[in-house]
Write a protein that holds these residues in place. Sequence first.
Motif, mmCIF file in Angstrom:
data_model
loop_
_atom_site.group_PDB
_atom_site.id
_atom_site.type_symbol
_atom_site.label_atom_id
_atom_site.label_comp_id
_atom_site.label_asym_id
_atom_site.label_seq_id
_atom_site.Cartn_x
_atom_site.Cartn_y
_atom_site.Cartn_z
ATOM 1 N N THR A 1 -0.734 -2.278 13.421
ATOM 2 C CA THR A 1 -0.385 -0.858 13.461
ATOM 3 C C THR A 1 0.417 -0.441 12.225
ATOM 4 O OG1 THR A 1 1.450 -1.403 14.934
ATOM 5 C CG2 THR A 1 -0.521 -0.506 15.970
ATOM 6 N N SER A 2 1.024 -1.399 11.521
ATOM 7 C CA SER A 2 1.738 -1.064 10.283
ATOM 8 C C SER A 2 1.828 -2.311 9.414
ATOM 9 C CB SER A 2 3.148 -0.560 10.588
ATOM 10 O OG SER A 2 3.977 -1.656 10.896
ATOM 11 N N HIS A 3 2.433 -2.179 8.238
ATOM 12 C CA HIS A 3 2.617 -3.344 7.371
ATOM 13 C C HIS A 3 4.005 -3.935 7.570
ATOM 14 C CE1 HIS A 3 -1.173 -3.036 5.179
ATOM 15 N NE2 HIS A 3 -1.044 -1.738 5.365
ATOM 16 N N LYS A 4 4.624 -3.619 8.696
ATOM 17 C CA LYS A 4 5.937 -4.164 9.002
ATOM 18 C C LYS A 4 5.812 -5.246 10.066
ATOM 19 C CE LYS A 4 7.760 0.205 7.736
ATOM 20 N NZ LYS A 4 8.056 1.563 8.145
ATOM 21 N N PRO A 5 6.613 -6.297 9.946
ATOM 22 C CA PRO A 5 6.513 -7.373 10.942
ATOM 23 C C PRO A 5 7.064 -6.925 12.303
ATOM 24 C CG PRO A 5 8.243 -7.864 9.330
ATOM 25 C CD PRO A 5 7.613 -6.580 8.902
ATOM 26 N N LEU A 6 6.541 -7.529 13.353
ATOM 27 C CA LEU A 6 6.990 -7.223 14.712
ATOM 28 C C LEU A 6 7.520 -8.491 15.362
ATOM 29 C CD1 LEU A 6 4.057 -5.151 16.302
ATOM 30 C CD2 LEU A 6 6.190 -4.265 15.339
ATOM 31 N N GLY A 7 8.587 -8.345 16.140
ATOM 32 C CA GLY A 7 9.089 -9.457 16.934
ATOM 33 C C GLY A 7 8.180 -9.666 18.136
ATOM 34 N N ALA A 8 8.284 -10.842 18.746
ATOM 35 C CA ALA A 8 7.420 -11.160 19.886
ATOM 36 C C ALA A 8 7.563 -10.109 20.994
ATOM 37 C CB ALA A 8 7.749 -12.553 20.413
ATOM 38 N N TYR A 9 8.786 -9.639 21.224
ATOM 39 C CA TYR A 9 9.002 -8.674 22.295
ATOM 40 C C TYR A 9 8.284 -7.351 22.013
ATOM 41 C CZ TYR A 9 11.217 -5.959 25.916
ATOM 42 O OH TYR A 9 11.424 -5.161 27.004
ATOM 43 N N CYS B 1 10.734 -2.536 -2.420
ATOM 44 C CA CYS B 1 9.342 -2.371 -2.836
ATOM 45 C C CYS B 1 9.190 -1.221 -3.830
ATOM 46 C CB CYS B 1 8.431 -2.166 -1.623
ATOM 47 S SG CYS B 1 8.406 -0.493 -0.963
ATOM 48 N N ALA B 2 8.040 -1.181 -4.502
ATOM 49 C CA ALA B 2 7.787 -0.182 -5.556
ATOM 50 C C ALA B 2 7.916 1.241 -5.010
ATOM 51 C CB ALA B 2 6.392 -0.403 -6.133
ATOM 52 N N HIS B 3 7.472 1.488 -3.780
ATOM 53 C CA HIS B 3 7.504 2.850 -3.237
ATOM 54 C C HIS B 3 8.926 3.298 -2.936
ATOM 55 C CE1 HIS B 3 3.264 2.392 -3.195
ATOM 56 N NE2 HIS B 3 3.360 1.331 -2.416
ATOM 57 N N PRO C 1 0.832 -1.203 0.000
ATOM 58 C CA PRO C 1 0.000 0.000 0.000
ATOM 59 C C PRO C 1 0.872 1.261 0.000
ATOM 60 C CG PRO C 1 -0.664 -1.522 1.742
ATOM 61 C CD PRO C 1 0.615 -2.042 1.184
ATOM 62 N N ALA C 2 0.399 2.306 -0.663
ATOM 63 C CA ALA C 2 1.146 3.566 -0.730
ATOM 64 C C ALA C 2 1.359 4.111 0.678
ATOM 65 C CB ALA C 2 0.376 4.573 -1.574
ATOM 66 N N PRO C 3 2.460 4.848 0.877
ATOM 67 C CA PRO C 3 2.726 5.373 2.234
ATOM 68 C C PRO C 3 1.578 6.243 2.776
ATOM 69 C CG PRO C 3 4.646 5.642 0.810
ATOM 70 C CD PRO C 3 3.534 5.137 -0.075
ATOM 71 N N ASP C 4 0.813 6.894 1.894
ATOM 72 C CA ASP C 4 -0.269 7.764 2.375
ATOM 73 C C ASP C 4 -1.649 7.101 2.296
ATOM 74 O OD1 ASP C 4 -0.463 7.608 -0.336
ATOM 75 O OD2 ASP C 4 -0.664 9.775 -0.682
ATOM 76 N N HIS C 5 -1.679 5.753 2.247
ATOM 77 C CA HIS C 5 -2.973 5.083 2.117
ATOM 78 C C HIS C 5 -3.765 5.161 3.424
ATOM 79 C CE1 HIS C 5 -0.914 1.878 4.256
ATOM 80 N NE2 HIS C 5 -2.057 1.267 4.431
ATOM 81 N N ASP C 6 -5.043 4.846 3.323
ATOM 82 C CA ASP C 6 -5.926 4.906 4.478
ATOM 83 C C ASP C 6 -5.732 3.641 5.314
ATOM 84 O OD1 ASP C 6 -7.946 5.111 6.286
ATOM 85 O OD2 ASP C 6 -9.586 5.069 4.832
ATOM 86 N N HIS C 7 -4.797 3.702 6.264
ATOM 87 C CA HIS C 7 -4.460 2.491 7.001
ATOM 88 C C HIS C 7 -5.553 2.080 7.994
ATOM 89 C CE1 HIS C 7 -2.020 -0.778 8.339
ATOM 90 N NE2 HIS C 7 -2.143 -0.383 9.590
ATOM 91 N N ASP C 8 -6.360 3.044 8.447
ATOM 92 C CA ASP C 8 -7.473 2.689 9.339
ATOM 93 C C ASP C 8 -8.398 1.693 8.645
ATOM 94 O OD1 ASP C 8 -6.498 4.312 11.256
ATOM 95 O OD2 ASP C 8 -7.867 5.989 10.861
#
Length: 161
Positions: free
Chosen positions: A48-56, A154-156, A7-14
């Motif tokens: 909260t984002s399209h980035k993976p999170l570690g367990a911690y 990525c494309a962006h 998704p584009a950085p300014d997309h509607d993430h909600d």
Amino acid sequence: MAQSIFPAPDHDHDRCTADALAHAEAQCAKRAQRLTPIRRQVLEALLTSHKPLGAYEIIERAGESGSRPAPITIYRALDFLRENGLVHRIESRNAFIACVNNHGVDDLVVFLICERCGAVGEAASAAVAQTLKTAARSAGFMPKAPVIEIGGVCAHCREKQ
Ligand SMILES: [Zn+2]
Ligand SMILES: [Zn+2]
Ligand SMILES: [Zn+2]
């Protein structure tokens, strides 16, 4: 197509978050399971984002809205979400990502991992899945649902160059 995987950085993430939570609720209802508050909290942390999170990091974020849950409850919630195809584990990052695609639990998943911004996109290919299954079976091998992780840009991030 390439744009919708990342998704584009300014997309509607909600919108992404609302859609993914609605999908999770529907999926749990279909399987007669409950998206308990802790499971929902873990999923929301991952959304909260399209980035993976570690367990911690998940434990940290889940604790932001009140009392911090015990790590074991977070791990159990993660197991549940993974078993139900709502969260994936990115092996190469030792991290987790919420699934925003509506695919089957046994489908081949190709993770495209951006090495610049850290975003992870999911691509699906029935043709690739078929080729891999045929190759595995011809070796007398019984494959589980395959996962492929591909690092790149990525494309962006490429546009920004
Ligand atoms: Zn989004
Ligand atoms: Zn997925
Ligand atoms: Zn990127």
